[in-house]
Design an enzyme around this catalytic site. Structure first.
Site, PDB file in Angstrom:
ATOM      1  N   TYR A 153       2.953  10.084   0.727  1.00  0.00           N
ATOM      2  CA  TYR A 153       3.997   9.551   1.603  1.00  0.00           C
ATOM      3  C   TYR A 153       5.399   9.978   1.171  1.00  0.00           C
ATOM      4  O   TYR A 153       6.352   9.880   1.944  1.00  0.00           O
ATOM      5  CB  TYR A 153       3.935   8.021   1.646  1.00  0.00           C
ATOM      6  CG  TYR A 153       2.616   7.453   2.120  1.00  0.00           C
ATOM      7  CD1 TYR A 153       1.688   8.241   2.796  1.00  0.00           C
ATOM      8  CD2 TYR A 153       2.298   6.120   1.886  1.00  0.00           C
ATOM      9  CE1 TYR A 153       0.473   7.714   3.217  1.00  0.00           C
ATOM     10  CE2 TYR A 153       1.090   5.583   2.315  1.00  0.00           C
ATOM     11  CZ  TYR A 153       0.184   6.379   2.970  1.00  0.00           C
ATOM     12  OH  TYR A 153      -1.007   5.849   3.395  1.00  0.00           O
ATOM     13  N   ASP A 167       0.836  -1.203   0.000  1.00  0.00           N
ATOM     14  CA  ASP A 167       0.000   0.000   0.000  1.00  0.00           C
ATOM     15  C   ASP A 167       0.868   1.250   0.000  1.00  0.00           C
ATOM     16  O   ASP A 167       1.656   1.477   0.919  1.00  0.00           O
ATOM     17  CB  ASP A 167      -0.908   0.003   1.234  1.00  0.00           C
ATOM     18  CG  ASP A 167      -1.813   1.225   1.264  1.00  0.00           C
ATOM     19  OD1 ASP A 167      -2.771   1.264   0.467  1.00  0.00           O
ATOM     20  OD2 ASP A 167      -1.549   2.143   2.069  1.00  0.00           O
ATOM     21  N   HIS A 181      -7.348   9.709  -2.324  1.00  0.00           N
ATOM     22  CA  HIS A 181      -6.907   9.647  -0.927  1.00  0.00           C
ATOM     23  C   HIS A 181      -7.929  10.234   0.044  1.00  0.00           C
ATOM     24  O   HIS A 181      -8.187   9.684   1.123  1.00  0.00           O
ATOM     25  CB  HIS A 181      -5.558  10.359  -0.778  1.00  0.00           C
ATOM     26  CG  HIS A 181      -4.723   9.838   0.337  1.00  0.00           C
ATOM     27  ND1 HIS A 181      -3.352   9.823   0.309  1.00  0.00           N
ATOM     28  CD2 HIS A 181      -5.056   9.301   1.536  1.00  0.00           C
ATOM     29  CE1 HIS A 181      -2.880   9.311   1.436  1.00  0.00           C
ATOM     30  NE2 HIS A 181      -3.900   8.985   2.192  1.00  0.00           N
ATOM     31  N   LYS A 207      -2.341   6.244  -4.207  1.00  0.00           N
ATOM     32  CA  LYS A 207      -3.422   7.196  -3.973  1.00  0.00           C
ATOM     33  C   LYS A 207      -3.085   8.563  -4.564  1.00  0.00           C
ATOM     34  O   LYS A 207      -1.918   8.958  -4.599  1.00  0.00           O
ATOM     35  CB  LYS A 207      -3.678   7.349  -2.465  1.00  0.00           C
ATOM     36  CG  LYS A 207      -3.812   6.033  -1.712  1.00  0.00           C
ATOM     37  CD  LYS A 207      -3.939   6.256  -0.223  1.00  0.00           C
ATOM     38  CE  LYS A 207      -3.821   4.946   0.537  1.00  0.00           C
ATOM     39  NZ  LYS A 207      -2.448   4.431   0.588  1.00  0.00           N
TER      40      LYS A 207
END
Length: 386
Positions: free
Chosen positions: A130, A125, A190, A157
């Protein structure tokens, strides 16, 4: 049977473990269906080896057919038994998604990803937010290079500042480049919140783009072979239902925070009935020590001989929810997945964990409005009749 020339089958006389009464009582061992299935050469038995007295006795309560696989229930001593649980769930369209994945939030070592893959994780994931997808890609590179890409289920995402159609497309293309993949198995929106490009975190609301416009751009990614499936994250039930009404390509997943303190049963249940699989982020409480250290979770873990983390993960997995725990500790990476599908959370233990649900979010940014959790789906009678 002998009168028509047939031979007695090898399983004749074996107990049907789930019938409450049996003429031979406690003489029969308590076993599950799966355990009743004869194994290998030991299962071969001729009719000559069956005592004549057994053939003449009352057969009430004895199942004379093969023990079916895949069933579970209580044995005579009250324990829960079951064959190994499926390690994946079926998405609309026939694709299988693993029920446990490796979360990469704040993962800054490619070796952690390599360790996860080595230990058996097949769902990875990721997210543009990030800012580590290149590192994650390095961790997957050797496995993919060796021809195992199709064994992985890779999720990413689109962040809030990339909701405009062209920016959403560019975000997807950058993700693919950083991860070293030709396609994603699942692309998520997201958050349902759109921010103006480059407006920081938290950003300035972007009134120029709607969820529907962003979704249409994501559908084009599927059309062009960049993505196989689409989904959302942090969507309420009302927002999921709204998207389902206008989407040409329906969402197959909604990634939300789920753990014993935040069960979100209505959201999970209604999404499942509408073909939207829920994925649990922060299944261990998002580093909030009060979750794993809670006395109920500690006691259940001790009673079952498991770790508190394994108990929390099993609580979600056993209800069909995919979990994505995150860790960079090799010991924890292994422990989270090791034997997860080879045991069952007893009903009594699950009932204790269910009492912990107080709607406590561990991830709740101030800029997001969660709305009324009772909106959408069937209205509660207490609300409808008010």
């Amino acid at each position: 049977m002998a009168n028509d020339g047939c031979q007695l089958p090898a399983w004749t006389g074996q107990a049907f473990a789930y019938l409450p009464y049996h003429p031979r009582g406690n003489e029969l061992a308590s076993q599950s269906y799966a355990q009743q299935r004869p194994q290998g050469a030991q299962a071969v038995q001729s009719s000559a080896s069956v005592p004549a007295a057994m053939l003449r006795e009352d057969r009430t309560g004895v199942w004379n057919g093969p023990a079916p696989a895949g069933s579970m229930g209580r044995t005579q001593n009250g324990a829960m038994t079951a064959p190994p649980q499926s390690e994946s769930t079926l998405l609309p369209g026939g694709t299988r998604m693993p029920l446990i994945g490796f979360g990469t939030y704040k993962v800054d070592k490619a070796e952690s990803v390599r360790t996860a893959i080595t230990k058996g994780y097949r769902l990875i994931d990721c997210a543009a937010y990030y800012k580590n997808e290149e590192t994650v890609g390095q961790g997957m590179a050797e496995f993919i290079r060796d021809g195992h890409r199709e064994e992985l289920f890779i999720i990413s995402k689109i962040w809030n500042t990339a909701h405009r159609p062209q920016l959403a497309r560019e975000s997807c293309e950058k993700t693919l480049k950083d991860l070293g993949c030709k396609y994603l198995d699942l692309m998520l929106m997201h958050w349902p919140d759109a921010w103006q490009p480059g407006s920081g975190d938290p950003g300035t609301p972007d009134e120029s783009v709607t969820i529907q416009q962003t979704w249409e751009a994501m559908e084009k990614m599927v059309d062009d072979g960049l993505v196989k499936h689409l989904g959302v994250s942090n969507f309420s039930l009302t927002q999921v239902e709204g998207l389902l009404q206008h989407a040409r390509i329906k969402p197959v997943a909604n990634q939300i925070e789920l753990h014993p303190f935040l069960a979100q049963r209505k959201l999970v249940g209604v999404c499942a009935r509408k073909g939207v699989q829920c994925i649990a982020y922060s299944p261990l409480g998002h580093a909030d020590a009060t979750v794993l250290n809670h006395e109920v979770i500690q006691q259940v873990a001790q009673d079952l001989g498991r770790t508190p983390a394994q108990v929390c993960l099993k609580w979600n997995v056993q209800r069909g929810v995919t979990v994505i725990p995150r860790s960079q500790n090799p010991k924890n990476i292994k422990a989270n997945i090791d034997g997860l599908f080879n045991w069952v959370l007893p009903r009594e233990a699950k009932a204790k964990l269910d009492t912990l649900d107080v709607g406590s979010r561990k991830v709740s940014p101030k800029w997001h409005d969660w709305g009324n959790v009772e909106e959408g789906g069937a209205t509660k009678p207490s609300i409808a009749l008010a």
